[in-house]
Design an enzyme around this catalytic site. Structure first.
Site, PDB file in Angstrom:
ATOM      1  N   SER A   2     -60.774  23.361   9.756  1.00  0.00           N
ATOM      2  CA  SER A   2     -60.949  21.487   9.938  1.00  0.00           C
ATOM      3  C   SER A   2     -60.381  21.294   9.292  1.00  0.00           C
ATOM      4  CB  SER A   2     -62.533  21.714   9.594  1.00  0.00           C
ATOM      5  OG  SER A   2     -63.295  20.605   8.954  1.00  0.00           O
ATOM      6  N   TYR A  53     -68.854  22.547   2.379  1.00  0.00           N
ATOM      7  CA  TYR A  53     -68.289  22.599   3.469  1.00  0.00           C
ATOM      8  C   TYR A  53     -66.623  22.201   3.467  1.00  0.00           C
ATOM      9  CZ  TYR A  53     -67.175  21.828   8.851  1.00  0.00           C
ATOM     10  OH  TYR A  53     -66.707  21.830   9.889  1.00  0.00           O
TER      11      TYR A  53
HETATM   12  N1  LIG Z   1     -67.539  18.846  15.102  1.00  0.00           N
HETATM   13  C1  LIG Z   1     -66.668  18.270  14.213  1.00  0.00           C
HETATM   14  O1  LIG Z   1     -66.676  16.959  14.425  1.00  0.00           O
HETATM   15  C2  LIG Z   1     -65.547  19.590  13.514  1.00  0.00           C
HETATM   16  C3  LIG Z   1     -64.644  19.477  13.101  1.00  0.00           C
HETATM   17  C4  LIG Z   1     -63.931  19.989  12.873  1.00  0.00           C
HETATM   18  C5  LIG Z   1     -64.330  21.587  12.678  1.00  0.00           C
HETATM   19  N2  LIG Z   1     -66.179  21.245  12.890  1.00  0.00           N
HETATM   20  C6  LIG Z   1     -65.226  23.722  13.682  1.00  0.00           C
HETATM   21  O2  LIG Z   1     -65.748  24.331  14.374  1.00  0.00           O
HETATM   22  C7  LIG Z   1     -66.929  25.079  15.304  1.00  0.00           C
HETATM   23  C8  LIG Z   1     -67.778  24.552  16.100  1.00  0.00           C
HETATM   24  O3  LIG Z   1     -68.653  23.346  15.304  1.00  0.00           O
HETATM   25  P1  LIG Z   1     -69.103  22.447  16.235  1.00  0.00           P
HETATM   26  O4  LIG Z   1     -68.927  21.049  16.598  1.00  0.00           O
HETATM   27  O5  LIG Z   1     -68.902  22.472  18.043  1.00  0.00           O
HETATM   28  O6  LIG Z   1     -70.833  22.210  15.388  1.00  0.00           O
HETATM   29  P2  LIG Z   1     -71.737  22.764  16.894  1.00  0.00           P
HETATM   30  O7  LIG Z   1     -72.334  22.400  18.116  1.00  0.00           O
HETATM   31  O8  LIG Z   1     -73.333  22.666  15.745  1.00  0.00           O
HETATM   32  O9  LIG Z   1     -71.795  24.316  16.820  1.00  0.00           O
HETATM   33  C9  LIG Z   1     -71.915  25.681  16.089  1.00  0.00           C
HETATM   34  C10 LIG Z   1     -71.878  26.575  16.554  1.00  0.00           C
HETATM   35  O10 LIG Z   1     -71.665  27.850  15.420  1.00  0.00           O
HETATM   36  C11 LIG Z   1     -72.979  28.693  16.043  1.00  0.00           C
HETATM   37  N3  LIG Z   1     -73.279  29.290  14.456  1.00  0.00           N
HETATM   38  C12 LIG Z   1     -74.269  28.752  13.775  1.00  0.00           C
HETATM   39  N4  LIG Z   1     -74.738  29.609  13.171  1.00  0.00           N
HETATM   40  C13 LIG Z   1     -74.265  30.712  13.082  1.00  0.00           C
HETATM   41  C14 LIG Z   1     -75.088  32.791  12.841  1.00  0.00           C
HETATM   42  N5  LIG Z   1     -75.310  33.017  11.712  1.00  0.00           N
HETATM   43  N6  LIG Z   1     -74.452  32.936  13.855  1.00  0.00           N
HETATM   44  C15 LIG Z   1     -73.492  33.362  14.772  1.00  0.00           C
HETATM   45  N7  LIG Z   1     -73.302  31.920  15.615  1.00  0.00           N
HETATM   46  C16 LIG Z   1     -73.708  30.422  14.526  1.00  0.00           C
HETATM   47  C17 LIG Z   1     -74.153  27.959  16.545  1.00  0.00           C
HETATM   48  O11 LIG Z   1     -74.829  28.418  17.637  1.00  0.00           O
HETATM   49  P3  LIG Z   1     -76.413  29.528  17.864  1.00  0.00           P
HETATM   50  O12 LIG Z   1     -77.270  27.906  16.746  1.00  0.00           O
HETATM   51  O13 LIG Z   1     -76.650  29.901  18.675  1.00  0.00           O
HETATM   52  O14 LIG Z   1     -75.972  30.058  16.615  1.00  0.00           O
HETATM   53  C18 LIG Z   1     -73.455  27.096  17.213  1.00  0.00           C
HETATM   54  O15 LIG Z   1     -72.944  27.604  18.972  1.00  0.00           O
HETATM   55  C19 LIG Z   1     -67.294  24.825  13.291  1.00  0.00           C
HETATM   56  O16 LIG Z   1     -66.990  25.752  12.527  1.00  0.00           O
HETATM   57  C20 LIG Z   1     -67.384  23.702  12.917  1.00  0.00           C
HETATM   58  O17 LIG Z   1     -67.396  23.620  11.501  1.00  0.00           O
HETATM   59  C21 LIG Z   1     -65.940  20.629  13.587  1.00  0.00           C
END
Ligand SMILES: NC(=O)c1ccc[n+]([C@@H]2O[C@H](COP(=O)([O-])OP(=O)(O)OC[C@H]3O[C@@H](n4cnc5c(N)ncnc54)[C@H](OP(=O)(O)O)[C@@H]3O)[C@@H](O)[C@H]2O)c1
Length: 260
Positions: free
Chosen positions: A154, A167
């Site tokens: 991130s 985080y």
């Molecule tokens: N959105 C942003 O602005 C942003 C910015 C920078 C980085 N990111 C990073 O991008 C990645 C995806 O985030 P997102 O924005 O798409 O959020 P999201 O929609 O909340 O997705 C998070 C994903 O992580 C999975 N997850 C959480 N805990 C888990 C576990 N114990 N085992 C397996 N899977 C798990 C969830 O799947 P289940 O609940 O089905 O397990 C879900 O599919 C993350 O690493 C986040 O930190 C996001």
């Protein structure tokens, strides 16, 4: 003639494929021709995505995975390879966040973030990496160039932001983990890179953008906008491809210029 990236014949394992970025990464890799393994805890969501990918002519398989459980990681990767074949591409994307001031963080809040974002991501990459290393060692010297690990860090791993300090710390660890893997595994034909997205509208933050605080934050962003998951498509496909063989240990911001 158009420039083309074709992932046909490659297998991609995408963690956190049940929503947000992971779901988009999986669809995009499938559109580029890869067979995709959809991994996370919410199986029903993964099945819906599999149907969508198959409806678009792609090939997808669902596997249950909890990255905080080491046995689950080992079982999921083994199952994926039995069903789909050797994993060529790992998108190490599962992640969680909390919003708290540092003085309010309890040990369980800290563990929640670090167990998923750091320990979970490390052991998923280790499990897939070990198998890539074994393939590399079975191949003619220098001929294995196929391993691609893409860690989803991130911009919060590059720049600290208020109220998500733990985080930020966890994503900084993912950035350094990426460099460590690139250094140790690069000579075996495995490329490890990190993407550092800026604010992208997904489940992790969707509730925020209509609040007063969310509107203020958006107004401070360089182009006063948040991204959409598809804004990372080109980057993911490029890093997953053979064409990126000279890119290893790169930490790539895709944040609309926020971290500069
Ligand atoms: N959105 C942003 O602005 C942003 C910015 C920078 C980085 N990111 C990073 O991008 C990645 C995806 O985030 P997102 O924005 O798409 O959020 P999201 O929609 O909340 O997705 C998070 C994903 O992580 C999975 N997850 C959480 N805990 C888990 C576990 N114990 N085992 C397996 N899977 C798990 C969830 O799947 P289940 O609940 O089905 O397990 C879900 O599919 C993350 O690493 C986040 O930190 C996001």
């Amino acid at each position: 003639m158009a420039y083309n990236i074709d992932l046909s014949g490659r297998i991609a394992f995408v963690t956190g494929a049940s929503s947000g970025l992971g779901a988009q990464f999986a669809r995009t890799l499938a559109r580029a021709g890869a067979g995709v393994v959809l991994a996370s805890r919410r199986i029903e969501k993964l099945k819906e995505l599999r149907a969508r990918i198959e409806g678009e002519g792609g090939d997808a398989h669902v596997v249950e995975l909890d990255v905080t459980d080491h046995d689950s990681i080992k079982a999921a990767v083994a199952h994926a390879e039995t069903e789909m074949g050797s994993i060529d591409i790992l998108v190490n994307n599962s992640g969680v966040s909390t919003t708290q001031r540092l003085q309010d963080v309890a040990p369980e809040d800290y563990d929640y973030v670090f167990d998923t974002n750091v320990k979970g991501a490390f052991f998923v990459a280790q499990e897939v990496g070990k198998r890539m290393l074994a393939r590399s060692q079975g191949a003619a010297p220098g001929s294995f160039t196929g391993g691609r690990i893409i860690n989803v860090a991130s911009m919060a791993g590059l720049k600290v932001l208020p109220q998500i300090g733990v985080y930020c710390m966890s994503k900084a660890a993912v950035v350094h983990m990426t460099r460590a893997m690139a250094m140790e595994w690069g000579r075996f034909g495995i490329n490890t890179n990190a993407v550092c997205p800026g604010y992208i509208d997904t489940e992790i933050n969707h509730h925020h953008w209509n609040t007063e605080q969310g509107k203020k934050l958006m107004a401070m962003l360089p182009r006063k906008r948040v991204g959409q998951p598809q804004d990372l498509d080109a980057l993911i496909v490029m890093l997953a491809s053979d064409q990126s063989h000279f890119i290893n240990g790169a930490i790539i911001a895709a944040d609309d210029g926020f971290a500069v």
